[in-house]
Design a protein around this motif. Structure first.
Motif, PDB file in Angstrom:
ATOM      1  N   LYS A  30       0.819  -1.215   0.000  1.00 27.52           N
ATOM      2  CA  LYS A  30       0.000   0.000   0.000  1.00 27.52           C
ATOM      3  C   LYS A  30       0.856   1.271   0.000  1.00 27.52           C
ATOM      4  O   LYS A  30       0.411   2.327  -0.433  1.00 27.52           O
ATOM      5  CB  LYS A  30      -0.903   0.031   1.230  1.00 27.52           C
ATOM      6  CG  LYS A  30      -2.080  -0.928   1.175  1.00 27.52           C
ATOM      7  CD  LYS A  30      -2.993  -0.657   2.371  1.00 27.52           C
ATOM      8  CE  LYS A  30      -4.250  -1.501   2.298  1.00 27.52           C
ATOM      9  NZ  LYS A  30      -5.172  -1.186   3.406  1.00 27.52           N
TER      10      LYS A  30
ATOM     11  N   ARG B 152       1.786   3.489   2.287  1.00 26.22           N
ATOM     12  CA  ARG B 152       1.159   4.679   2.857  1.00 26.22           C
ATOM     13  C   ARG B 152       2.213   5.633   3.405  1.00 26.22           C
ATOM     14  O   ARG B 152       3.178   5.217   4.054  1.00 26.22           O
ATOM     15  CB  ARG B 152       0.206   4.288   3.982  1.00 26.22           C
ATOM     16  CG  ARG B 152      -0.936   3.402   3.540  1.00 26.22           C
ATOM     17  CD  ARG B 152      -1.817   4.102   2.529  1.00 26.22           C
ATOM     18  NE  ARG B 152      -2.952   3.259   2.180  1.00 26.22           N
ATOM     19  CZ  ARG B 152      -3.518   3.231   0.988  1.00 26.22           C
ATOM     20  NH1 ARG B 152      -3.045   3.970  -0.001  1.00 26.22           N
ATOM     21  NH2 ARG B 152      -4.557   2.463   0.774  1.00 26.22           N
TER      22      ARG B 152
ATOM     23  N   HIS C 144      -1.940   1.829  13.785  1.00 30.23           N
ATOM     24  CA  HIS C 144      -1.862   3.188  14.338  1.00 30.23           C
ATOM     25  C   HIS C 144      -1.269   3.105  15.742  1.00 30.23           C
ATOM     26  O   HIS C 144      -1.495   2.131  16.461  1.00 30.23           O
ATOM     27  CB  HIS C 144      -3.246   3.820  14.488  1.00 30.23           C
ATOM     28  CG  HIS C 144      -3.931   4.144  13.198  1.00 30.23           C
ATOM     29  ND1 HIS C 144      -4.198   5.431  12.807  1.00 30.23           N
ATOM     30  CD2 HIS C 144      -4.438   3.347  12.222  1.00 30.23           C
ATOM     31  CE1 HIS C 144      -4.847   5.415  11.649  1.00 30.23           C
ATOM     32  NE2 HIS C 144      -5.002   4.166  11.270  1.00 30.23           N
TER      33      HIS C 144
HETATM   34  O1  4IP Z   1     -12.903   1.524   3.562  1.00 26.54           O
HETATM   35  P1  4IP Z   1     -13.099   2.337   4.771  1.00 26.54           P
HETATM   36  O2  4IP Z   1     -14.247   1.898   5.574  1.00 26.54           O
HETATM   37  O3  4IP Z   1     -13.024   3.804   4.524  1.00 26.54           O
HETATM   38  O4  4IP Z   1     -11.866   1.988   5.737  1.00 26.54           O
HETATM   39  C1  4IP Z   1     -10.600   2.366   5.387  1.00 26.54           C
HETATM   40  C2  4IP Z   1      -9.949   1.322   4.507  1.00 26.54           C
HETATM   41  O5  4IP Z   1      -9.943   0.085   5.163  1.00 26.54           O
HETATM   42  C3  4IP Z   1      -8.536   1.722   4.198  1.00 26.54           C
HETATM   43  O6  4IP Z   1      -7.913   0.678   3.500  1.00 26.54           O
HETATM   44  P2  4IP Z   1      -7.502   0.827   1.965  1.00 26.54           P
HETATM   45  O7  4IP Z   1      -6.357   1.773   1.972  1.00 26.54           O
HETATM   46  O8  4IP Z   1      -7.113  -0.530   1.581  1.00 26.54           O
HETATM   47  O9  4IP Z   1      -8.706   1.367   1.286  1.00 26.54           O
HETATM   48  C4  4IP Z   1      -7.760   1.972   5.448  1.00 26.54           C
HETATM   49  O10 4IP Z   1      -6.605   2.598   5.024  1.00 26.54           O
HETATM   50  P3  4IP Z   1      -5.150   2.053   5.211  1.00 26.54           P
HETATM   51  O11 4IP Z   1      -5.149   0.616   4.874  1.00 26.54           O
HETATM   52  O12 4IP Z   1      -4.342   2.883   4.309  1.00 26.54           O
HETATM   53  O13 4IP Z   1      -4.834   2.269   6.650  1.00 26.54           O
HETATM   54  C5  4IP Z   1      -8.432   2.921   6.393  1.00 26.54           C
HETATM   55  O14 4IP Z   1      -7.733   2.876   7.589  1.00 26.54           O
HETATM   56  P4  4IP Z   1      -7.454   4.162   8.498  1.00 26.54           P
HETATM   57  O15 4IP Z   1      -6.549   5.057   7.678  1.00 26.54           O
HETATM   58  O16 4IP Z   1      -6.761   3.566   9.638  1.00 26.54           O
HETATM   59  O17 4IP Z   1      -8.750   4.777   8.780  1.00 26.54           O
HETATM   60  C6  4IP Z   1      -9.852   2.538   6.675  1.00 26.54           C
HETATM   61  O18 4IP Z   1     -10.459   3.554   7.424  1.00 26.54           O
END
Ligand code: 4IP
Length: 546
Positions: free
Chosen positions: A276, A278, A333
């Motif tokens: 990913k 990030r 996190h």
């Molecule tokens: O789909 P929704 O319900 O919005 O939830 C999102 C997705 O799971 C994202 O994954 P992806 O990037 O695969 O879409 C994830 O980001 P990361 O995997 O980058 O952490 C987010 O994590 P948070 O950023 O922790 O909220 C999470 O809030």
């Protein structure tokens, strides 16, 4: 953005009200906030450091814990009772031995808000209400959104808002829109403060999901490694939005002196090495806002919500600590916590119900108390007085109870029957539960119960109410499944297993209470409130409006 100086811990606590200084502040309340996107993980074995319990247990008055991505899996230990997630349980287990009681909790899918306070503050936390707002899938899904809890604390209105806003770099606008939508949708009952921003103090925290713009991942990582966090802070989307978004007007945040709290490889403190890729970001934040007073006359500079920044309500908020906790690795996190003191210009500290009880109950005949309700307090025939083992977790965690009589008299006397009493000895308190407000509105100091253990075999007391047991599994919580019901009153299994009775006895932070003729009294008002203050307080105190 507010730049704060070095951490200086307040010398004041609720135990010893601050002397009125030049500033006119009377009372200081210490609040510890935590936000953590737990990534669906189980609680770690030890959350002591996260809660600051390793550096003292007596100074904090309230704990506010906002979690995101809490797993919805049913808690096996507590599946039949009120609390159905491991995180609520873990926090209660850790905090209750120090005298913290769960005041309220609110959950929306993975977003969970827990509010704890020292038990002796409960009568002064009034008008407790919670709200939830879904913003996921156009407002239909609660994977994103906000949960809040509002209350008046010693007569001052406070709202705690825990949000999980949309993820990803490109959604900064959406995050702001969702925040605004949450603020618009969350409306509370009563006159004192209906919207979130109408409260004297608002704490806004959560996985707000803002990212660091412009810089590429290597530059961000280099800045982190070289402790050049200011450079990153300038590119933080939330900080940048403060200049342009009127909804952020008045919100303050301490300097981000800790590294970005997202995204880590689970089980490590290494930033994301997954596909990913990030970019590290300060997704997890804690902000606060003091209510601005609107001067009389025209308000040409009023923002979207009609408020303008001016002198605040008289409450002062000081942040002493704003940090991440790198040692916790169960999630992608890191948790963030902050400690604040709230200084109030006056306090409303007259309990709605004063309970008087003997220092010790050595026989069944001692198991009685007298209570007196404040004249403006609307009682209900469903009110009751609960007997709680010191170290209890929640108002439903009572060992026994009696209905609070509704006679025409100033003082009311109630008596506990033998079946409501625990076996053996221990420290207990009595609390008055108001059905109208769904809160405890009167508490005593701890007193001792030491009853003869000569119950005949087969008597009701041979249930597992031996509270010296070390088995703290679920049994103690079974009584929590239902509040007392007059029609159903009968002998119940009752227990309260506290692992650390020695901690429970701690009076740290407790107000000094006067004693009269062997009776213990509730703390009374130590301060003359003005008529305006009384009016405000009484609008918070009336039944239902609380
Ligand atoms: O789909 P929704 O319900 O919005 O939830 C999102 C997705 O799971 C994202 O994954 P992806 O990037 O695969 O879409 C994830 O980001 P990361 O995997 O980058 O952490 C987010 O994590 P948070 O950023 O922790 O909220 C999470 O809030």
């Amino acid at each position: 953005m507010l730049q704060l100086g070095p951490a200086i811990l307040s010398p004041c606590s609720l135990k010893q009200p601050c002397p009125m200084g030049d500033s006119g502040f009377l009372l200081s309340d210490r609040v510890h906030l935590v936000t953590w996107n737990v990534g669906g993980a189980m609680p770690p074995d030890d959350i002591t450091a996260l809660l600051g319990l390793h550096i003292g247990d007596g100074n904090t008055d309230m704990y506010i814990i906002g979690l995101q991505e809490v797993n919805s899996m049913i808690n096996k230990r507590l599946k039949d009772v009120l609390f159905t997630d491991q995180w609520s349980d873990a926090c209660m287990e850790r905090l209750s031995p120090f005298g913290y009681i769960l005041v309220t909790s609110q959950r929306m899918q993975g977003v969970l808000l827990l509010v704890f306070a020292k038990y002796y503050h409960l009568p002064f936390l009034r008008g407790v209400q919670t709200e939830t707002t879904r913003t996921g899938l156009g407002g239909y899904w609660g994977n994103k959104g906000g949960v809040s809890a509002r209350m008046s604390v010693f007569g001052h209105t406070i709202c705690f808002l825990n949000c999980h806003l949309p993820a990803h770099m490109e959604n900064s606008e959406q995050r702001m829109e969702d925040f605004e939508s949450i603020l618009q949708q969350q409306q509370f009952e009563g006159q004192a403060a209906t919207g979130v921003l109408d409260h004297d103090v608002v704490f806004w925290f959560g996985d707000l999901n803002f990212r660091i713009d412009e810089l590429e991942i290597p530059a961000v990582k280099a800045a982190i490694d070289n402790n050049k966090l200011t450079m990153l802070w300038e590119k933080d989307q939330l900080n940048m939005a403060k200049d342009s978004e009127s909804v952020l007007e008045g919100f303050l945040e301490g300097p981000l002196k800790f590294p970005p709290t997202y995204k880590f490889d689970v089980g490590t403190d290494t930033y994301d090495t997954s596909g990913k890729k990030r970019k590290p970001a300060w997704t997890d934040r804690i902000l606060w806002r003091l209510r601005a007073t609107v001067p009389s006359g025209p308000t040409p500079n009023a923002g979207k919500r009609g408020s303008i920044l001016g002198p605040s309500s008289g409450t002062k908020v000081t942040q002493h600590f704003y940090h991440s906790h790198m040692e916790y690795m169960v999630s992608d996190h890191k948790p963030v916590s902050s400690i604040f003191t709230l200084q109030f210009p006056y306090k409303v500290d007259m309990p709605l119900v004063m309970i008087m009880v003997e220092d010790e109950w050595n026989s069944i005949a001692d198991a009685t108390c007298t209570f007196k309700a404040a004249p403006n307090f609307a009682r209900s025939s469903w009110d009751w007085i609960g007997l709680y083992k010191v170290g209890f977790k929640h108002h439903k965690d009572y060992v026994g109870y009696v209905w609070a009589k509704q006679e025409e008299a100033d003082y009311h006397r109630v008596t506990f029957t033998e079946e409501e009493l625990p076996k053996g000895s221990g420290d207990f308190i009595l609390c008055y539960y108001s059905n109208n407000t769904s809160t405890l509105v009167g508490v005593t100091e701890p007193f001792q119960i030491q009853l003869p253990t000569s119950s005949p075999a087969g008597s009701p007391s041979d249930d597992s109410s031996d509270f010296t047991s070390e088995d703290d599994s679920v049994v103690g919580m079974k009584t929590m499944s239902r509040s007392p019901s007059p029609r159903k009153k009968k002998h119940r299994a009752r227990h309260s297993h506290s692992r650390s009775p020695s901690h429970s006895r701690s009076r740290s932070g407790s107000p000094a209470l006067p004693k009269m003729k062997g009776l213990k009294l509730q703390p009374g008002s130590a301060h003359n409130t003005t008529d305006g203050e009384k009016e405000k307080a009484s609008s918070e105190a009336g039944a239902g409006g609380l």
